[in-house]
Structure formats: structure tokens, C-alpha cells
Design an enzyme around this catalytic site. Structure first.
Site, PDB file in Angstrom:
ATOM      1  N   ASP A  98      -7.753 -30.486 -69.936  1.00 50.34           N
ATOM      2  CA  ASP A  98      -9.148 -30.675 -69.573  1.00 50.34           C
ATOM      3  C   ASP A  98      -9.975 -30.396 -70.832  1.00 50.34           C
ATOM      4  O   ASP A  98      -9.799 -29.355 -71.468  1.00 50.34           O
ATOM      5  CB  ASP A  98      -9.506 -29.671 -68.464  1.00 50.34           C
ATOM      6  CG  ASP A  98     -10.523 -30.224 -67.493  1.00 50.34           C
ATOM      7  OD1 ASP A  98     -11.563 -30.715 -67.981  1.00 50.34           O
ATOM      8  OD2 ASP A  98     -10.284 -30.164 -66.277  1.00 50.34           O
ATOM      9  N   ASP A 200     -14.588 -33.304 -69.225  1.00 51.01           N
ATOM     10  CA  ASP A 200     -15.467 -32.630 -68.274  1.00 51.01           C
ATOM     11  C   ASP A 200     -16.946 -32.906 -68.524  1.00 51.01           C
ATOM     12  O   ASP A 200     -17.419 -32.793 -69.660  1.00 51.01           O
ATOM     13  CB  ASP A 200     -15.216 -31.119 -68.410  1.00 51.01           C
ATOM     14  CG  ASP A 200     -15.937 -30.303 -67.361  1.00 51.01           C
ATOM     15  OD1 ASP A 200     -15.562 -30.389 -66.196  1.00 51.01           O
ATOM     16  OD2 ASP A 200     -16.897 -29.591 -67.727  1.00 51.01           O
ATOM     17  N   GLU A 257     -15.039 -37.660 -66.817  1.00 56.39           N
ATOM     18  CA  GLU A 257     -15.787 -37.282 -65.618  1.00 56.39           C
ATOM     19  C   GLU A 257     -17.234 -37.663 -65.889  1.00 56.39           C
ATOM     20  O   GLU A 257     -17.969 -36.937 -66.551  1.00 56.39           O
ATOM     21  CB  GLU A 257     -15.678 -35.780 -65.340  1.00 56.39           C
ATOM     22  CG  GLU A 257     -16.287 -35.437 -63.980  1.00 56.39           C
ATOM     23  CD  GLU A 257     -16.816 -34.005 -63.854  1.00 56.39           C
ATOM     24  OE1 GLU A 257     -16.947 -33.532 -62.729  1.00 56.39           O
ATOM     25  OE2 GLU A 257     -17.119 -33.379 -64.883  1.00 56.39           O
ATOM     26  N   HIS A 329     -10.838 -30.815 -57.522  1.00 54.18           N
ATOM     27  CA  HIS A 329     -11.095 -29.371 -57.391  1.00 54.18           C
ATOM     28  C   HIS A 329     -12.571 -29.051 -57.170  1.00 54.18           C
ATOM     29  O   HIS A 329     -12.916 -27.884 -57.000  1.00 54.18           O
ATOM     30  CB  HIS A 329     -10.599 -28.667 -58.648  1.00 54.18           C
ATOM     31  CG  HIS A 329     -11.416 -29.039 -59.854  1.00 54.18           C
ATOM     32  ND1 HIS A 329     -11.434 -30.323 -60.374  1.00 54.18           N
ATOM     33  CD2 HIS A 329     -12.272 -28.324 -60.599  1.00 54.18           C
ATOM     34  CE1 HIS A 329     -12.267 -30.357 -61.397  1.00 54.18           C
ATOM     35  NE2 HIS A 329     -12.789 -29.163 -61.558  1.00 54.18           N
ATOM     36  N   ASP A 330     -13.438 -30.050 -57.220  1.00 57.91           N
ATOM     37  CA  ASP A 330     -14.867 -29.829 -56.985  1.00 57.91           C
ATOM     38  C   ASP A 330     -15.302 -30.319 -55.606  1.00 57.91           C
ATOM     39  O   ASP A 330     -16.482 -30.237 -55.262  1.00 57.91           O
ATOM     40  CB  ASP A 330     -15.712 -30.612 -58.006  1.00 57.91           C
ATOM     41  CG  ASP A 330     -15.615 -30.037 -59.397  1.00 57.91           C
ATOM     42  OD1 ASP A 330     -15.341 -28.837 -59.530  1.00 57.91           O
ATOM     43  OD2 ASP A 330     -15.815 -30.810 -60.357  1.00 57.91           O
TER      44      ASP A 330
HETATM   45  O1  TEU Z   1     -18.020 -30.653 -62.914  1.00 57.60           O
HETATM   46  C1  TEU Z   1     -19.188 -31.305 -63.354  1.00 57.60           C
HETATM   47  C2  TEU Z   1     -20.185 -31.573 -62.356  1.00 57.60           C
HETATM   48  O2  TEU Z   1     -20.950 -32.491 -62.541  1.00 57.60           O
HETATM   49  C3  TEU Z   1     -20.485 -30.586 -61.265  1.00 57.60           C
HETATM   50  O3  TEU Z   1     -21.859 -30.705 -61.007  1.00 57.60           O
HETATM   51  C4  TEU Z   1     -19.796 -30.755 -59.994  1.00 57.60           C
HETATM   52  O4  TEU Z   1     -20.213 -31.927 -59.358  1.00 57.60           O
HETATM   53  C5  TEU Z   1     -20.159 -29.535 -59.163  1.00 57.60           C
HETATM   54  O5  TEU Z   1     -19.532 -28.468 -59.794  1.00 57.60           O
HETATM   55  C6  TEU Z   1     -19.761 -29.589 -57.736  1.00 57.60           C
HETATM   56  O6  TEU Z   1     -20.176 -28.385 -57.111  1.00 57.60           O
HETATM   57  C7  TEU Z   1     -17.210 -30.181 -63.938  1.00 57.60           C
HETATM   58  C8  TEU Z   1     -15.980 -29.496 -63.387  1.00 57.60           C
HETATM   59  O7  TEU Z   1     -15.183 -30.417 -62.710  1.00 57.60           O
HETATM   60  C9  TEU Z   1     -16.396 -28.331 -62.552  1.00 57.60           C
HETATM   61  O8  TEU Z   1     -15.297 -27.698 -61.944  1.00 57.60           O
HETATM   62  C10 TEU Z   1     -17.121 -27.367 -63.439  1.00 57.60           C
HETATM   63  O9  TEU Z   1     -17.645 -26.327 -62.664  1.00 57.60           O
HETATM   64  C11 TEU Z   1     -18.251 -28.049 -64.217  1.00 57.60           C
HETATM   65  O10 TEU Z   1     -17.882 -29.287 -64.786  1.00 57.60           O
HETATM   66  C12 TEU Z   1     -18.664 -27.175 -65.370  1.00 57.60           C
HETATM   67  O11 TEU Z   1     -17.685 -27.178 -66.361  1.00 57.60           O
END
Ligand code: TEU
Ligand code: CA
Length: 556
Positions: A98, A200, A257, A329-330
Site C-alpha cells: 500500500d 492510497d 484509490e 477495509h473501508d
Molecule cells: O481511504 C481514503 C478515503 O478516501 C477515505 O475517505 C475513506 O473513504 C474513508 O476512510 C471511509 O471511512 C484511504 C484508506 O483506504 C483508509 O483506510 C485510510 O483511513 C485513508 O485512506 C487515510 O490513509
């Protein structure tokens, strides 16, 4: 679109902390992943993305990196990482890490030095501003709540920018020295034999400057970062430079992403000479979202789901290849989100799998999806580990919801839903650890676990293996991977259907998202059933009656 080596592959995301613990400390680790490589191979996985395993205080579970060149001891050692890369290679598998470079941790040496001397070299690695008459530079709201500005430790007259958590200070990409440091680090990892990266939150690296307020969109007087992103121009210059200096010379595979890209940007991002190999399709994950917060989000219906998928397919056309996901994971578990409650059973899960998997693009599974893992029940907000869930709970309370309603509202979307330990067996802690798991195991592990599904030819797991086998079957691969996608019967409610057509073959994918049967007539008929999530299929000439939650792939 040029053909690429990875188009026919299947990818898989591992959330290392929750995948497999090997030493009983309750935290998943690299040794655990190495031990499970044969399992991933058996499933049919080629490309594996690991969520962050770098040194980190884990304020945002590793998305806050304090040393890009070291593995966090909780996950293992650099030797373990080298072994994982080597063992994957032996199995013709590819490891992605990542790449988190919009921000680092406030415990990174760069930020510590910036706090010691804000006017020195490292101060310029971040966005540090003077408070003018105690006023913050702008009114943006962090993704995790509150202002994006935080007092700079040791300097009450200054503040630093963090679009995410205050323990995630944003790196200043306008500074060429910072960019050089990032490229050096990327190349160091690629030189080690890493296949590439998932990238990310990358759109955020370009800020609309100078700082300015946008109209407040909530009671807190702050505004969503989205307003700023809409105004930001020039992210492509950074991304093109990063590609030229790192990914391209290494022929690395990269999955961005990317949220909030501008209309017309797709060819620049993932066209033949794009910044990235591919990016995730988030169209259905953002569906139903509300600027007010999770508590105000509306459920995604099967017809919404269909519309979102087809919208993305039409948008991408022949420009490039998107990654298709059901969850990550989000996000909450896809089966708990996109299937109405009455459809969240094995047949429904296989239906959702079929609809998503047969789309054009790279199928990107998330750990546990292949066994149909579901959301976890929440009894109190103290059970939530995720910082985003904690924030959204406060947002819901502030909007006037009762504590009970607020909990129910955020439980639906909590990122913890996808972060509970992988359910390997029906034994203690689902076979994830011999110690105490860092996050509670979903109590349904007794019913939903890999061990049971491996033995059962009708399981969700075995069904995923069949879908993967079809994608890799040389007779069908060209059509499954490159065939045009043509939606059909779009006016039929709770039904999702599309053709995949190549010069040689035509496949018809149909799924019924309701309890009641549905009938369709296939002009020209079909030759054979390739995939069926139920034992039978009711047919009458060219007419097909799909039972409730039935999905089929036919060779037409
Ligand atoms: O997520 C990026 C992101 O745009 C976040 O707003 C996501 O939609 C949100 O966390 C959902 O609640 C990335 C990663 O995938 C995430 O796990 C991280 O927390 C974030 O970046 C910060 O690095
Ligand atoms: Ca461990």
C-alpha cells in the site's frame, strides 16, 4: 485498449492485522500470510495487495506511517517480507504494498524535525502555517471530523494540515525535495522485487491553493474537502512525474484509490499510458451517501446496484480496465449492504458474486468475501475500534439521533465490519489466533468459516472457485476478460442481466434479486449453462424462469 499481462488475473486484498496470526499475540502477521499462500493459490488468486505493514503507531491502522523503510515489528521483519515476495514468485503470484504518500504519521522523523524547526528543511515537507490573530487558514473539515488544522506541537502560533486524522499530517507535494524522497522510497521497494502498489487516497495530494473558505455545509461551520478537490488543478503533473520516475521504469502494476477525479480524466489516469495500471470502481460504494454523514445515508437497492455497475461500465468503455470490488477495509461487508436482508444467504451471496465477477474489469476480492463474511453486530460504541466510526457516531448524536439510533446508523457502515478476523475454522477465535484477537471475531464464525466451506461442494467458497476457473478457462477467458458488456432488460425490477460478447462467443449473465421468481425470454436461445448458483434452472423454449436469488451464466 492495449492488452496487459494482468487483465486475465484475479486480485485479492489482505488486511494483514486480521488475516492470520502466527505467534499468538492476537495480531495477524507476515508469517501468517506466508503460511496461507497455498490457500490463496488454491482459490485462484494471482495478485495480492497488503494493506500497510510499515512501522506505524496504528492510529489509522497503518495508514499512518512512521518509517517507510521498515516493517512494523507487530507484522514481522524485513526478512519475512523478502520471504513473502520470494514465496509468491515461486507460485506465480504478485505482491503489492500500500503506497500511502498523501500523508505520513506525526511520529515520522520528518514531522518530528519539522516540529523542532518549522522554518527548516523538514518544515517544508508539510503544510505549516501561522495562525493570523488566532484564525485558522481555512474552514475545511477533516475526513475523520474536526478541522484539518491542528496546532503544531511546540508552536502554539502555528498549525499544520491533516486532511485525515491529526496523527496523519499531509505531505507537501509542491516541494520537489519531498517528491524526490517519495520516488526514492518507491524505487527502493520495487528494486526489492515488489510487483507494485495500491495507491492510497492519491487525489488528495494536490491542494487548491491559496487556502480559502468554502460555504459551511454542517452545523460545525466547516466544509467538506470535496469542495477543495473540485477546485484543485494539476494533480496529473505529480502523478505523471511519479509514473515516469518509478512505476514505468519498473513495469510496476498499480491500482489507484481514486475518488473525485474530474470528468474526462479517465484516459489520463488509466488509459494506455495512464498514471496507473488501473483504479477501483467505487460507484456503488458511494451510492446513497449523504454530505451530512453516515446516519443520513440511504440503503442501496438492487436496482441502484445495477445502475451503478452499468454506469461505470459505460464510462470506462474501451479506455482501460477498472477493478471491480464488492467491499474493502473501508466498507461494510458487501453481502450485508447490497443484498436485502432476506437475500443475505448462500444463494444471494453467490448471486452478488456472479454479478460483480462477470463484469468487465479486474475482479478484486477482499479477504473473507470468498466465504461470504457478513457485518458484525454492535452492542455499544465502545466496541468500535475504527476512528471513522467514532467520528460518525458523534456526528449522528450532534444531528439529534438517540444513542441507540446513532449506534445502529453507524454500525451499518463501520469499517470494523470488514476488519474482524478472518474466519478460518469453527474452533477458538475462528482459528485466527491462539491468543486474544485485537478485534472481536464475528460470532457467526461457527456457521461461516473456511474449513466447513472447503469440504462443501455447494459453499460460497467453492462457488468463487468456479467463477475464477471460468475466467481462466482458455475456451472462455477472452470473452470473460475482454468481451463487450451489453446490459439487457434494464427496465425489469430486481433483475440484473448483461451479455459479454467477443468475436467468438457470447455469454449471458442473469441474476434475480428477489424472493419471487422472474421470467425472461432470451432471443435466439442459449447453448449451455456455465454457472448456476442453484441445482436446477426452469426453462421453457427460449424462456427462463429464475427462482428467487438465482444467478446463471449461460453460453448464448
Ligand atoms: O481511504 C481514503 C478515503 O478516501 C477515505 O475517505 C475513506 O473513504 C474513508 O476512510 C471511509 O471511512 C484511504 C484508506 O483506504 C483508509 O483506510 C485510510 O483511513 C485513508 O485512506 C487515510 O490513509
Ligand atoms: Ca502476530
Amino acid at each position: 485498449m492495449q492488452k496487459k499481462w494482468w487483465h486475465g488475473k484475479v486480485a485479492y486484498q489482505i488486511y494483514p492485522k486480521s488475516f492470520q496470526d502466527s505467534n499468538g499475540d492476537g495480531i495477524g502477521d507476515l508469517r501468517g500470510i506466508i503460511n496461507r499462500l497455498d490457500y490463496l493459490k488454491e482459490l485462484g488468486i494471482d495478485i495480492v495487495w497488503l494493506s500497510p505493514i510499515y512501522c506505524s503507531p496504528l492510529a489509522d491502522q497503518g495508514y499512518d506511517i512512521s518509517d517507510y523503510y521498515r516493517i512494523d515489528p507487530r507484522f514481522g521483519t524485513m526478512e519475512d517480507m523478502d520471504e513473502l515476495i520470494a514465496e509468491a514468485k515461486k507460485r506465480d503470484m504478485y505482491i503489492l504494498m500500500d503506497l500511502v504518500v498523501n500523508h505520513c504519521s506525526d511520529e515520522h522523523a520528518w514531522f518530528r524535525k519539522a516540529c523542532e524547526d518549522p522554518d527548516g528543511e523538514y518544515g517544508k515537507y508539510f503544510y505549516i502555517e501561522d495562525l493570523k490573530d488566532g484564525k485558522l487558514p481555512c474552514n475545511w473539515r477533516s475526513y475523520f471530523g474536526g478541522s484539518v488544522w491542528e496546532p503544531l506541537p511546540g508552536h502554539p502560533d502555528k498549525c499544520y494540515l491533516h486532511l485525515f486524522h491529526k496523527k496523519q499530517p499531509d505531505l507537501n507535494w509542491e516541494n520537489p525535495k519531498l517528491r524526490e524522497e517519495v520516488y526514492k522510497m518507491i524505487n527502493w521497494w520495487l528494486d526489492k522485487g515488489l510487483a507494485g502498489f495500491r495507491i492510497d487516497a492519491i487525489i488528495n495530494i494536490k491542494k487548491a491553493l491559496p487556502w480559502k473558505d468554502y460555504p459551511a455545509d454542517r452545523e460545525d461551520g466547516l466544509c467538506s474537502v470535496q469542495h477543495m478537490l473540485a477546485d484543485a488543478v494539476g494533480v496529473g503533473e505529480f502523478l505523471g512525474e511519479m509514473r515516469d520516475r518509478t512505476f514505468e521504469p519498473h513495469e510496476a502494476f498499480t491500482a489507484g484509490e481514486v475518488f473525485n477525479e474530474k470528468p474526462g480524466d479517465l484516459p489520463n489516469f488509466i488509459g494506455d499510458h495512464g498514471y496507473f495500471s488501473t483504479m477501483f470502481d467505487f460507484n456503488e460504494t458511494i451510492c446513497g451517501g449523504s454530505p451530512k454523514g453516515w446516519y443520513d445515508a440511504r440503503p442501496v437497492t438492487p436496482d441502484d446496484y445495477r445502475r451503478c455497475c452499468f454506469e461505470s461500465q459505460r464510462k470506462i468503455g474501451d479506455i482501460g480496465f477498472l477493478c471491480n470490488i464488492i467491499e474493502n477495509h473501508d466498507e461494510p461487508r458487501g453481502v450485508s449492504r447490497y443484498l436485502p436482508a432476506e437475500g443475505c444467504h448462500d444463494a444471494g451471496k453467490k448471486l452478488l458474486a456472479t454479478m460483480n465477477f462477470m463484469l468487465k474489469g479486474l475482479p478484486f476480492l477482499y479477504q473473507g468475501q470468498e466465504i461470504g463474511m457478513e457485518n458484525i453486530p454492535f452492542h455499544s460504541i465502545e466496541e468500535a475500534d475504527d476512528i471513522s466510526t467514532q467520528d460518525e457516531y458523534q456526528v449522528a448524536l450532534a444531528a439529534g439521533l438517540s444513542p441507540e439510533d446513532a449506534l445502529n446508523a453507524v454500525a451499518r457502515f463501520s469499517r470494523d465490519n470488514a476488519r474482524t478476523p478472518f474466519q478460518w475454522t469453527a474452533g477458538t477465535h475462528a482459528g485466527f489466533t491462539t491468543g486474544t484477537p485485537w478485534l472481536r471475531v464475528n460470532p457467526n464464525y461457527v456457521r461461516i468459516n473456511l474449513e466447513a466451506q472447503r469440504k462443501n461442494a455447494d459453499s460460497v467458497y467453492q462457488f468463487y472457485r468456479r467463477l475464477i476457473a471460468l475466467r481462466k478457462n482458455t475456451d472462455y477467458a477472452d470473452t470473460v476478460v475482454y468481451g463487450d458488456l451489453i446490459p439487457v432488460w434494464e427496465d425489469q425490477k430486481n433483475l440484473m442481466a448483461y451479455y459479454r460478447r467477443s468475436a467468438e462467443k457470447s455469454l449471458l449473465v442473469i441474476g434475480n434479486f428477489q424472493n419471487e421468481a422472474q421470467r425472461v425470454t432470451v432471443p435466439g436461445g442459449w447453448k449451455r449453462i456455465l454457472i448456476n448458483n442453484l441445482p436446477e434452472l426452469e426453462t421453457d423454449g427460449n424462456a427462463i424462469t429464475l427462482a428467487g436469488w438465482q444467478a446463471v451464466v449461460l453460453e448464448a
